[in-house]
Motif scaffolding. Structure first.
Motif, short mmCIF file in Angstrom:
data_model
loop_
_atom_site.label_atom_id
_atom_site.label_comp_id
_atom_site.label_asym_id
_atom_site.label_seq_id
_atom_site.Cartn_x
_atom_site.Cartn_y
_atom_site.Cartn_z
N THR A 43 -26.03 -3.49 45.24
CA THR A 43 -24.85 -3.44 44.38
C THR A 43 -24.03 -2.21 44.76
OG1 THR A 43 -25.84 -2.04 42.66
CG2 THR A 43 -26.16 -4.42 42.44
N CYS A 44 -22.80 -2.18 44.33
CA CYS A 44 -22.02 -0.95 44.49
C CYS A 44 -20.96 -0.89 43.40
CB CYS A 44 -21.38 -0.84 45.87
SG CYS A 44 -20.20 -2.12 46.29
N CYS A 45 -20.53 0.32 43.07
CA CYS A 45 -19.50 0.51 42.06
C CYS A 45 -18.73 1.78 42.35
CB CYS A 45 -20.11 0.56 40.66
SG CYS A 45 -21.14 2.02 40.34
N ILE A 46 -17.56 1.88 41.78
CA ILE A 46 -16.76 3.10 41.81
C ILE A 46 -16.78 3.66 40.40
CG2 ILE A 46 -14.45 4.07 42.12
CD1 ILE A 46 -14.00 1.89 44.25
N VAL A 47 -17.07 4.92 40.27
CA VAL A 47 -17.18 5.54 38.95
C VAL A 47 -16.00 6.47 38.68
CG1 VAL A 47 -19.70 5.39 39.02
CG2 VAL A 47 -18.56 7.49 39.78
N ASP A 48 -15.74 6.71 37.40
CA ASP A 48 -14.70 7.66 37.03
C ASP A 48 -15.28 9.07 36.92
OD1 ASP A 48 -16.09 7.73 34.63
OD2 ASP A 48 -14.57 6.67 33.47
N GLU A 49 -14.49 9.99 36.38
CA GLU A 49 -14.91 11.39 36.32
C GLU A 49 -16.14 11.61 35.45
OE1 GLU A 49 -11.96 10.19 35.81
OE2 GLU A 49 -10.81 10.93 37.52
N SER A 50 -16.40 10.67 34.52
CA SER A 50 -17.57 10.79 33.66
C SER A 50 -18.74 9.93 34.14
CB SER A 50 -17.20 10.39 32.22
OG SER A 50 -16.75 9.05 32.17
N SER A 51 -18.66 9.47 35.40
CA SER A 51 -19.71 8.67 36.05
C SER A 51 -19.86 7.29 35.43
CB SER A 51 -21.06 9.41 36.02
OG SER A 51 -20.97 10.62 36.74
N ARG A 52 -18.81 6.79 34.77
CA ARG A 52 -18.83 5.43 34.23
C ARG A 52 -18.26 4.46 35.26
NH1 ARG A 52 -14.72 2.55 30.13
NH2 ARG A 52 -13.32 3.64 31.55
N PRO A 53 -18.95 3.35 35.56
CA PRO A 53 -18.40 2.38 36.50
C PRO A 53 -17.07 1.80 36.00
CG PRO A 53 -20.73 1.96 36.13
CD PRO A 53 -20.30 2.97 35.10
N VAL A 54 -16.08 1.78 36.89
CA VAL A 54 -14.78 1.19 36.54
C VAL A 54 -14.45 0.00 37.43
CG1 VAL A 54 -13.91 3.37 35.61
CG2 VAL A 54 -13.53 2.81 38.03
N SER A 55 -15.21 -0.16 38.51
CA SER A 55 -15.05 -1.31 39.41
C SER A 55 -16.39 -1.54 40.07
CB SER A 55 -13.97 -1.01 40.46
OG SER A 55 -13.72 -2.13 41.28
N TRP A 56 -16.80 -2.79 40.23
CA TRP A 56 -18.13 -3.04 40.78
C TRP A 56 -18.23 -4.39 41.48
CZ3 TRP A 56 -17.22 -2.23 35.51
CH2 TRP A 56 -17.19 -3.39 34.70
N MET A 57 -19.26 -4.50 42.28
CA MET A 57 -19.59 -5.74 42.97
C MET A 57 -21.10 -5.86 43.08
SD MET A 57 -18.50 -7.05 46.80
CE MET A 57 -17.21 -8.18 46.31
N LEU A 58 -21.61 -7.06 42.87
CA LEU A 58 -23.04 -7.33 42.98
C LEU A 58 -23.30 -8.33 44.09
CD1 LEU A 58 -22.49 -6.41 39.91
CD2 LEU A 58 -24.66 -7.52 39.41
N MET B 82 -19.40 -11.29 41.36
CA MET B 82 -19.16 -10.51 40.15
C MET B 82 -18.23 -9.32 40.40
SD MET B 82 -22.72 -10.55 38.03
CE MET B 82 -23.89 -11.91 38.18
N LEU B 83 -17.33 -9.46 41.35
CA LEU B 83 -16.35 -8.41 41.62
C LEU B 83 -15.44 -8.25 40.41
CD1 LEU B 83 -15.00 -6.44 43.64
CD2 LEU B 83 -13.64 -8.39 44.45
N TYR B 84 -15.37 -7.04 39.88
CA TYR B 84 -14.57 -6.83 38.66
C TYR B 84 -14.10 -5.38 38.61
CZ TYR B 84 -13.11 -7.02 33.77
OH TYR B 84 -12.36 -6.99 32.61
N THR B 85 -12.85 -5.21 38.18
CA THR B 85 -12.27 -3.89 37.95
C THR B 85 -11.71 -3.85 36.54
OG1 THR B 85 -11.67 -3.66 40.30
CG2 THR B 85 -10.58 -2.19 38.73
N LEU B 86 -12.03 -2.82 35.79
CA LEU B 86 -11.48 -2.68 34.45
C LEU B 86 -9.95 -2.70 34.52
CD1 LEU B 86 -13.80 0.14 33.00
CD2 LEU B 86 -13.96 -2.34 32.61
N PRO B 87 -9.29 -3.38 33.59
CA PRO B 87 -7.83 -3.58 33.66
C PRO B 87 -7.04 -2.31 33.91
CG PRO B 87 -8.75 -4.92 31.90
CD PRO B 87 -9.88 -4.07 32.42
N GLU B 88 -7.41 -1.23 33.27
CA GLU B 88 -6.63 0.01 33.39
C GLU B 88 -6.79 0.69 34.75
OE1 GLU B 88 -10.31 1.15 30.84
OE2 GLU B 88 -9.11 -0.63 31.31
N TYR B 89 -7.70 0.18 35.61
CA TYR B 89 -7.92 0.78 36.93
C TYR B 89 -7.49 -0.15 38.07
CZ TYR B 89 -10.58 4.50 34.67
OH TYR B 89 -10.94 5.58 33.90
#
Length: 277
Positions: free
Chosen positions: A187-202, A211-218
């Motif tokens: 798996t892989c993801c991109i995290v924000d400054e607080s280490s929360r995933p904001v975009s990911w792929m499995l 399951m490629l998904y990016t939170l709307p605001e990102y």
């Protein structure tokens, strides 16, 4: 009809490579199974060692089989052999709900015919493009910048987040499925400054990207392109097949994957059908 044992999986896997990309989903399952990934499937072929049909079905002897949606996957080079196996040889249990996924849409009339003969209702679930990356050399170079330094793997604390945003998730079986994928597959993801995933792929258990998904605001920042590129290169280096299914109406994703060098057979479509729904 023969049940394939663990020692024979590699031979079947190698044989299916000759039928890429149409055999990708069955091959993907076997690729993981023969490398000791956890699974709840049983593999049957019409004959051995030369076979014309292969069916992956739930293994009722597996203690974890009830944790997941009942799914069947199949591939054949002879439609009549497949028809005989599912109609006369009890290769599929028609008594309860199940899903046949990622099959050649040209098999749909035969599957509907057999279902009707069994008194089982059937409906199309989704129609998809099968996209395959033959050569990763055309993928863009990943430069050292703020995005690439924020790429990590998902972990079990992220299961709920992925489950609630997955189109086919949101329930307990979705949770179990995602837990299995995060625990046992890349798996892989991109995290924000607080280490929360904001975009990911499995990767699904049949080794397809998903399951490629990016939170709307990102969105609009190139995160999806970065994750596809990063994960495709990693998987290719590890010997995985690199492919995915994209739903027919998802033009944005289709264009994105094509821009990264994924190709398809324009005459081929794969489908998911539900039975006994």
């Amino acid at each position: 009809m023969k049940i394939v044992d663990q020692e024979e999986l590699r031979a079947v896997e190698q044989a299916l490579r000759g039928y890429f990309p149409k055999s990708s989903k069955v091959h993907g399952f076997l690729f993981g199974m023969s490398r000791n990934k956890p699974y709840t499937l049983e593999v049957v072929v019409d004959s051995w060692p030369d076979f014309k049909t292969i069916i992956l079905r739930p293994d009722q002897q597996n203690e974890h089989v009830s944790n997941y949606t009942k799914k069947v996957t199949l591939f054949c080079t002879d439609v009549q052999v497949l028809k005989r196996m599912i109609m006369e040889e009890n290769a599929i249990d028609w008594s309860t709900y199940f899903l046949i996924g990622g099959f050649d849409i040209s098999l749909a009339p035969m599957l509907k015919e057999v279902a009707a003969s069994k008194g089982v209702n059937v409906r199309g679930f989704t129609l998809v493009h099968l996209m395959f990356l033959s050569d990763p050399c055309n993928l863009p170079e990943l430069r050292e910048n703020s995005i690439e330094t924020r790429i990590y793997s998902l972990n079990e604390s992220h299961i709920d987040l992925v489950n609630k945003t997955w189109k086919f998730g949101g329930d307990e079986k979705g949770y179990n499925n995602i837990k299995n994928l995060i625990s046992n597959f890349p798996t892989c993801c991109i995290v924000d400054e607080s280490s929360r995933p904001v975009s990911w792929m499995l990767m699904y258990d049949y080794c397809a990207l998903g399951m490629l998904y990016t939170l709307p605001e990102y969105r609009g920042k190139g995160y999806a392109k970065t994750l596809i590129t990063f994960m495709s290169k990693q998987l290719h280096a590890q010997g995985y097949p690199v492919y995915c299914f994209i739903e027919e109406e998802n033009d944005i994703s289709l264009c994105l994957f094509k821009s990264l060098g994924f190709t398809e057979d324009p005459s081929y479509r794969a489908a998911w059908f539900e039975f006994n729904y």
